[in-house]
Design a protein around this motif. Structure first.
Motif, PDB file in Angstrom:
ATOM      1  N   TYR A  73       0.646  -1.561   0.356  1.00 13.22           N
ATOM      2  CA  TYR A  73       0.185  -0.471  -0.151  1.00 13.22           C
ATOM      3  C   TYR A  73       1.282   1.114   0.074  1.00 13.22           C
ATOM      4  O   TYR A  73       0.432   2.469  -0.338  1.00 13.22           O
ATOM      5  CB  TYR A  73      -0.772   0.245   0.978  1.00 13.22           C
ATOM      6  CG  TYR A  73      -2.074   1.343   1.382  1.00 13.22           C
ATOM      7  CD1 TYR A  73      -3.437   1.451   0.473  1.00 13.22           C
ATOM      8  CD2 TYR A  73      -0.969   2.443   2.123  1.00 13.22           C
ATOM      9  CE1 TYR A  73      -4.161   2.322   0.380  1.00 13.22           C
ATOM     10  CE2 TYR A  73      -2.075   3.050   2.276  1.00 13.22           C
ATOM     11  CZ  TYR A  73      -3.280   3.774   1.252  1.00 13.22           C
ATOM     12  OH  TYR A  73      -3.831   4.711   1.457  1.00 13.22           O
ATOM     13  N   LEU A  74       1.989   0.881   0.753  1.00 13.16           N
ATOM     14  CA  LEU A  74       2.981   2.617   0.560  1.00 13.16           C
ATOM     15  C   LEU A  74       3.458   2.609  -0.157  1.00 13.16           C
ATOM     16  O   LEU A  74       3.848   3.919  -0.735  1.00 13.16           O
ATOM     17  CB  LEU A  74       3.683   2.233   2.000  1.00 13.16           C
ATOM     18  CG  LEU A  74       3.292   2.443   3.669  1.00 13.16           C
ATOM     19  CD1 LEU A  74       4.226   2.354   4.638  1.00 13.16           C
ATOM     20  CD2 LEU A  74       2.482   3.810   3.776  1.00 13.16           C
ATOM     21  N   ARG A  75       4.037   1.664  -1.017  1.00 12.97           N
ATOM     22  CA  ARG A  75       4.204   1.589  -2.505  1.00 12.97           C
ATOM     23  C   ARG A  75       3.744   2.163  -3.347  1.00 12.97           C
ATOM     24  O   ARG A  75       4.781   3.027  -4.453  1.00 12.97           O
ATOM     25  CB  ARG A  75       5.076   0.390  -2.419  1.00 12.97           C
ATOM     26  CG  ARG A  75       6.121   0.003  -4.134  1.00 12.97           C
ATOM     27  CD  ARG A  75       6.169  -1.378  -5.261  1.00 12.97           C
ATOM     28  NE  ARG A  75       4.792  -2.094  -5.148  1.00 12.97           N
ATOM     29  CZ  ARG A  75       4.942  -1.698  -5.897  1.00 12.97           C
ATOM     30  NH1 ARG A  75       5.778  -1.239  -6.897  1.00 12.97           N
ATOM     31  NH2 ARG A  75       4.054  -2.569  -6.979  1.00 12.97           N
ATOM     32  N   LEU A  97       1.450   5.105  -3.191  1.00 12.89           N
ATOM     33  CA  LEU A  97       0.911   6.224  -2.856  1.00 12.89           C
ATOM     34  C   LEU A  97       1.795   7.092  -3.967  1.00 12.89           C
ATOM     35  O   LEU A  97       3.017   7.329  -4.169  1.00 12.89           O
ATOM     36  CB  LEU A  97       1.110   6.593  -1.210  1.00 12.89           C
ATOM     37  CG  LEU A  97       0.396   5.625  -0.123  1.00 12.89           C
ATOM     38  CD1 LEU A  97       1.159   6.552   1.450  1.00 12.89           C
ATOM     39  CD2 LEU A  97      -0.672   6.479  -0.319  1.00 12.89           C
ATOM     40  N   HIS A 113       5.189   8.532  -3.733  1.00 16.17           N
ATOM     41  CA  HIS A 113       5.365   8.052  -2.398  1.00 16.17           C
ATOM     42  C   HIS A 113       5.118   8.478  -1.055  1.00 16.17           C
ATOM     43  O   HIS A 113       6.767   9.095   0.132  1.00 16.17           O
ATOM     44  CB  HIS A 113       6.749   7.650  -2.251  1.00 16.17           C
ATOM     45  CG  HIS A 113       7.896   6.402  -3.597  1.00 16.17           C
ATOM     46  ND1 HIS A 113       6.927   5.197  -3.239  1.00 16.17           N
ATOM     47  CD2 HIS A 113       8.487   6.918  -4.012  1.00 16.17           C
ATOM     48  CE1 HIS A 113       7.423   4.954  -4.741  1.00 16.17           C
ATOM     49  NE2 HIS A 113       8.742   5.242  -4.989  1.00 16.17           N
ATOM     50  N   GLY A 119       3.312   9.884   2.875  1.00 17.63           N
ATOM     51  CA  GLY A 119       3.343   8.913   3.372  1.00 17.63           C
ATOM     52  C   GLY A 119       2.108   8.476   4.612  1.00 17.63           C
ATOM     53  O   GLY A 119       1.064   8.547   3.599  1.00 17.63           O
ATOM     54  N   LEU A 120       1.948   7.842   5.117  1.00 17.78           N
ATOM     55  CA  LEU A 120       0.438   6.660   6.021  1.00 17.78           C
ATOM     56  C   LEU A 120       0.879   7.706   7.563  1.00 17.78           C
ATOM     57  O   LEU A 120       1.322   7.269   8.021  1.00 17.78           O
ATOM     58  CB  LEU A 120      -0.031   6.055   5.588  1.00 17.78           C
ATOM     59  CG  LEU A 120      -1.176   5.256   6.205  1.00 17.78           C
ATOM     60  CD1 LEU A 120      -2.007   6.001   5.755  1.00 17.78           C
ATOM     61  CD2 LEU A 120      -0.817   3.940   6.161  1.00 17.78           C
ATOM     62  N   ILE A 132      10.810   0.134   5.773  1.00 16.03           N
ATOM     63  CA  ILE A 132       9.596   1.534   5.095  1.00 16.03           C
ATOM     64  C   ILE A 132      11.016   2.621   6.182  1.00 16.03           C
ATOM     65  O   ILE A 132      11.898   1.958   7.501  1.00 16.03           O
ATOM     66  CB  ILE A 132       8.209   1.206   6.138  1.00 16.03           C
ATOM     67  CG1 ILE A 132       8.710   0.883   7.765  1.00 16.03           C
ATOM     68  CG2 ILE A 132       7.641   0.343   5.910  1.00 16.03           C
ATOM     69  CD1 ILE A 132       7.182   1.254   8.568  1.00 16.03           C
ATOM     70  N   PHE A 185       6.433   5.590   6.119  1.00 19.36           N
ATOM     71  CA  PHE A 185       6.637   5.984   4.497  1.00 19.36           C
ATOM     72  C   PHE A 185       7.572   4.499   3.658  1.00 19.36           C
ATOM     73  O   PHE A 185       8.279   4.287   4.127  1.00 19.36           O
ATOM     74  CB  PHE A 185       7.975   7.158   3.672  1.00 19.36           C
ATOM     75  CG  PHE A 185       7.041   9.051   4.412  1.00 19.36           C
ATOM     76  CD1 PHE A 185       6.605   9.361   3.412  1.00 19.36           C
ATOM     77  CD2 PHE A 185       7.634   8.796   5.627  1.00 19.36           C
ATOM     78  CE1 PHE A 185       6.584  10.279   4.064  1.00 19.36           C
ATOM     79  CE2 PHE A 185       7.312   9.754   6.832  1.00 19.36           C
ATOM     80  CZ  PHE A 185       6.116  10.424   5.322  1.00 19.36           C
ATOM     81  N   TYR A 186       7.524   4.537   2.084  1.00 15.88           N
ATOM     82  CA  TYR A 186       8.063   3.235   1.603  1.00 15.88           C
ATOM     83  C   TYR A 186       9.646   3.581   1.324  1.00 15.88           C
ATOM     84  O   TYR A 186       9.475   4.474   0.898  1.00 15.88           O
ATOM     85  CB  TYR A 186       7.020   3.259   0.301  1.00 15.88           C
ATOM     86  CG  TYR A 186       7.998   1.994  -0.417  1.00 15.88           C
ATOM     87  CD1 TYR A 186       7.759   0.701  -0.079  1.00 15.88           C
ATOM     88  CD2 TYR A 186       8.623   2.481  -2.031  1.00 15.88           C
ATOM     89  CE1 TYR A 186       9.007  -0.266  -0.725  1.00 15.88           C
ATOM     90  CE2 TYR A 186       8.956   1.690  -2.494  1.00 15.88           C
ATOM     91  CZ  TYR A 186       9.371   0.501  -1.690  1.00 15.88           C
ATOM     92  OH  TYR A 186       9.800  -1.065  -2.823  1.00 15.88           O
TER      93      TYR A 186
END
Length: 263
Positions: free
Chosen positions: A129-131, A133, A136, A138-139, A164, A178-179
């Motif tokens: 999921y992070l990849r 975004l 790249h 963040g969440l 991460i 973040f990825y």
């Protein structure tokens, strides 16, 4: 004697022909109050009962949603009834659940499931999921609190494996993740690291001269600021008003040349 009897009969006739007036009776305080207060009291009691019942329904709905979240799978109505006996297919709780944004209702199987904001169940799903975004991005970690994921342990594991990047708050708790795009990490030679650490930044005046020798120019804003500081500063004319307090100078205009009178 006959006259008296005649007068008596005549009086009775006049009395009998007079109109009869009905006597008006005032309502007693108890009757008047009961006619006004009792309906109002009954209406208030009815509103209280409805509010209490609605609160009970919402409490049961919250308990059902908590049960669905802990189950982490679709549950049938019979399974819900094992925990909430009041749950019925035609009851108000059923209507609340079918219209709730946090519940997935499947009519074909008559099942209910919890709907998290992010349906992420494993560490690999989180990394993927992070990849994906945009840029790249963040969440925010707190958005994962209602997901099917052991957030703290998964983040610690992925950070240890450098899969991460984590931004923590003042208490060192993860706040954003973040990825970590590994291909962007370029290995640096040890000699380069040693040379970089040995470099010393000169003082600001010397730095300016060294940059000029190397043919480098400073930022325009910085140069303009220094030029303005080197400019001639204009002195402001004082506008302060001096008050004369000496009594022997009262009536004398000091703005004009004063010439004492000749004796």
């Amino acid at each position: 004697m006959s006259d008296l009897l005649a007068q008596r009969k005549d009086f009775k006739k006049r009395v009998a022909t007079q109109p009869v007036l009905a006597q008006r009776r005032a309502n007693t305080p108890s009757t008047a109050m009961s006619s006004r207060v009792l309906p109002k009291q009954s209406a208030t009691l009815s509103q209280i009962e409805r509010a209490h019942e609605e609160a009970s329904v919402l409490t049961r709905v919250h308990q059902i949603i908590t049960f669905l979240k802990q189950s982490q799978r679709p549950c049938t109505a019979d399974e819900i009834r094992l925990h909430i006996s009041e749950f019925r297919d035609d009851g108000p709780e059923f209507q609340h659940l079918t219209n709730n944004a946090k519940v997935i209702y499947t009519a074909a199987t008559n099942t209910f499931a919890y709907r998290p904001e992010f349906d992420i169940r494993t560490a690999e799903e989180l990394v993927e999921y992070l990849r994906k975004l945009p840029d790249h991005g963040g969440l925010e970690v707190k958005k994962l609190t209602d997901s099917y994921l052991d957030t703290s342990s998964v983040i610690a594991e992925l950070q240890k494996k450098q899969r991460i990047l984590v931004v923590s708050d003042k208490t060192k708790r993860p706040r954003f993740i973040f990825y970590n795009d590994m291909p962007l990490e370029t290995a640096i030679d040890d000699d380069m690291k040693t040379s970089w650490l040995q470099l010393q930044v000169p003082d600001e005046p010397e730095l300016s001269r060294e940059m000029e020798k190397a043919g480098l120019k400073r930022m325009q804003a910085e140069a303009r600021e220094e030029k303005e500081q080197q400019g001639v500063k204009k002195t402001k004319k004082s506008s302060r008003i001096t008050k004369i307090t000496n009594t022997h100078l009262v009536g004398i205009d000091l703005t004009k040349d004063y010439v004492p009178e000749s004796k």
